[in-house]
Design a protein around this motif. Structure first.
Motif, PDB file in Angstrom:
ATOM      1  N   PHE A  69       0.808  -1.227   0.000  1.00 40.57           N
ATOM      2  CA  PHE A  69       0.000   0.000   0.000  1.00 40.57           C
ATOM      3  C   PHE A  69       0.841   1.277   0.000  1.00 40.57           C
ATOM      4  CE2 PHE A  69      -2.420  -3.299   2.260  1.00 40.57           C
ATOM      5  CZ  PHE A  69      -3.570  -3.340   1.490  1.00 40.57           C
ATOM      6  N   LEU A  72      -0.434   3.626  -2.498  1.00 37.14           N
ATOM      7  CA  LEU A  72      -1.878   3.868  -2.492  1.00 37.14           C
ATOM      8  C   LEU A  72      -2.358   4.593  -1.238  1.00 37.14           C
ATOM      9  CD1 LEU A  72      -3.066   0.366  -3.796  1.00 37.14           C
ATOM     10  CD2 LEU A  72      -2.786   2.460  -5.132  1.00 37.14           C
ATOM     11  N   VAL A  73      -1.916   4.144  -0.070  1.00 42.29           N
ATOM     12  CA  VAL A  73      -2.390   4.677   1.206  1.00 42.29           C
ATOM     13  C   VAL A  73      -1.343   5.641   1.762  1.00 42.29           C
ATOM     14  CG1 VAL A  73      -3.207   4.093   3.515  1.00 42.29           C
ATOM     15  CG2 VAL A  73      -3.617   2.519   1.611  1.00 42.29           C
ATOM     16  N   MET A  98     -10.538   1.372   5.084  1.00 36.57           N
ATOM     17  CA  MET A  98      -9.739   2.241   4.226  1.00 36.57           C
ATOM     18  C   MET A  98      -8.877   1.415   3.278  1.00 36.57           C
ATOM     19  SD  MET A  98      -6.906   4.999   5.466  1.00 36.57           S
ATOM     20  CE  MET A  98      -6.103   3.678   6.366  1.00 36.57           C
ATOM     21  N   LEU A  99      -8.307   0.309   3.770  1.00 35.52           N
ATOM     22  CA  LEU A  99      -7.493  -0.543   2.906  1.00 35.52           C
ATOM     23  C   LEU A  99      -8.339  -1.182   1.808  1.00 35.52           C
ATOM     24  CD1 LEU A  99      -5.308  -2.350   5.605  1.00 35.52           C
ATOM     25  CD2 LEU A  99      -4.752  -0.302   4.305  1.00 35.52           C
ATOM     26  N   ALA A 101     -10.983  -0.006   0.548  1.00 36.09           N
ATOM     27  CA  ALA A 101     -11.420   1.029  -0.393  1.00 36.09           C
ATOM     28  C   ALA A 101     -10.351   1.301  -1.450  1.00 36.09           C
ATOM     29  CB  ALA A 101     -11.751   2.316   0.364  1.00 36.09           C
ATOM     30  N   TYR A 102      -9.076   1.205  -1.083  1.00 44.19           N
ATOM     31  CA  TYR A 102      -8.002   1.463  -2.045  1.00 44.19           C
ATOM     32  C   TYR A 102      -7.759   0.249  -2.945  1.00 44.19           C
ATOM     33  CZ  TYR A 102      -6.661   5.905   0.081  1.00 44.19           C
ATOM     34  OH  TYR A 102      -6.650   7.198   0.530  1.00 44.19           O
ATOM     35  N   ASP A 103      -7.612  -0.924  -2.352  1.00 40.19           N
ATOM     36  CA  ASP A 103      -7.359  -2.135  -3.148  1.00 40.19           C
ATOM     37  C   ASP A 103      -7.889  -3.335  -2.358  1.00 40.19           C
ATOM     38  OD1 ASP A 103      -6.192  -4.414  -4.461  1.00 40.19           O
ATOM     39  OD2 ASP A 103      -4.834  -3.032  -5.464  1.00 40.19           O
ATOM     40  N   ARG A 104      -8.973  -3.894  -2.811  1.00 39.06           N
ATOM     41  CA  ARG A 104      -9.627  -4.967  -2.067  1.00 39.06           C
ATOM     42  C   ARG A 104      -8.780  -6.235  -2.029  1.00 39.06           C
ATOM     43  NH1 ARG A 104     -14.636  -5.839  -0.219  1.00 39.06           N
ATOM     44  NH2 ARG A 104     -15.354  -7.984  -0.012  1.00 39.06           N
TER      45      ARG A 104
END
Length: 307
Positions: A69, A72-73, A98-99, A101-104
């Motif tokens: 992440f 991404l995060v 939140m994780l 939401a960015y990349d399942r």
């Protein structure tokens, strides 16, 4: 200015931590309230090993989070922020949504193994370390209650505070040497008082207190005499007696466990049941044989009805 204010609050927070530690240290004066610090001391080795395992797990998943992440995060772009995020997942104040939401897909590979490892290994390890330390502390506390220290162990904290307060008020007494409660008798008189106890190898403080109660010697004065003349000496055989008692208790527990295990052993139960079955069958066979003999006797010697 901002750095100075932040440093001021950080230093005050550290001071509060030191104050809490000192309060816990003062609580060790009472045997009952000192159980927390005693348990922490007994579980010290286990906590060190647990801390090493925890840091390894946190560092491993922090590295995984940065790899997955980091682009991404925002919280995983910095090492310290990533550690704070993983610790948040550990204690539950960070939101894993939140994780997702960015990349399942990445979130599934990261979050579920992390929760699985923490819930099934790290948390039970923590509970095991705490329970082992608490169990050792309780065993030591019960041994102390059965020993000559039972008066000290069973002393309540309010009574201990009152005695300490009374002892601290001695500074306001002007003529301590002639005060009836604080006057120290000469050393020869003290030795004369303890002369009748010379034939005793081990004696509890409560018994000494009862013996001297009729001689107008208060408990505070008796304690002060022991401290002043350094009259207390630990019995060299006492540790040996305590160790022997512990070994006997452990041996008794092992015998009980062995007997309980033997009583509940399925092989032994199966053997007993088979033996009972054989004996039951033999009894039935013998009973049938006796019935046949009785029938034969009835045929040879027929009975006649009595009018």
């Amino acid at each position: 200015t901002v750095v100075a204010v932040e440093s001021y609050f950080a230093i005050n927070g550290f001071n509060m931590l030191i104050a809490v530690i000192r309060i816990l240290k003062y609580l060790r004066m009472n045997a009952f309230l000192g159980q927390l610090t005693d348990a922490l001391e007994l579980m010290r080795d286990g906590l060190v090993q647990f801390t090493i395992v925890l840091f390894i797990v946190i560092f491993m998943f922090t590295a995984i989070g940065v790899i997955l992440f980091g682009r991404l995060v925002p919280q995983f772009t910095n090492g310290l922020d990533a550690i704070d995020m993983v610790l948040g997942f550990t204690v539950g104040f960070a939101d894993p949504a939140m994780l997702f939401a960015y990349d399942r897909l990445y979130a599934i590979f990261f979050y579920y193994p992390f929760i699985f490892l923490m819930a099934l290994f790290v948390l039970p390890l923590t509970i095991a370390v705490i329970m082992d330390g608490y169990g050792e502390m309780q065993a030591a506390y019960q041994r102390a209650k059965r020993s000559n220290l039972h008066d000290v162990v069973e002393l309540m904290f309010p009574e201990q505070m009152y005695r300490g307060f009374v002892r601290s008020m001695q500074i306001f007494v002007r003529d301590k040497e002639n005060h009836k409660r604080l006057k120290f008798p000469p050393k020869a008189e003290v030795l004369k008082l303890f002369a009748e106890l010379e034939d005793r190898d081990v004696i509890a403080f409560s018994e000494v207190r009862k013996k001297f109660r009729d001689k107008n010697i208060t408990e505070e004065l008796l304690t002060a005499l022991v401290d002043k003349y350094n009259a207390f000496q630990p019995d060299p055989d006492w540790n040996h007696l305590v160790k022997k008692e512990d070994e006997e208790n452990i041996e008794d527990e092992q015998k009980k466990d062995k007997l309980a295990k033997e009583d509940n052993d399925p092989e032994i139960l199966r053997t007993v049941i088979e033996e009972l079955q054989l004996r039951t069958d033999q009894i039935l066979v013998d009973q049938q044989f006796m019935n046949k003999k009785l029938d034969m006797l009835c045929e040879i010697f027929p009975t006649t009805a009595v009018a």
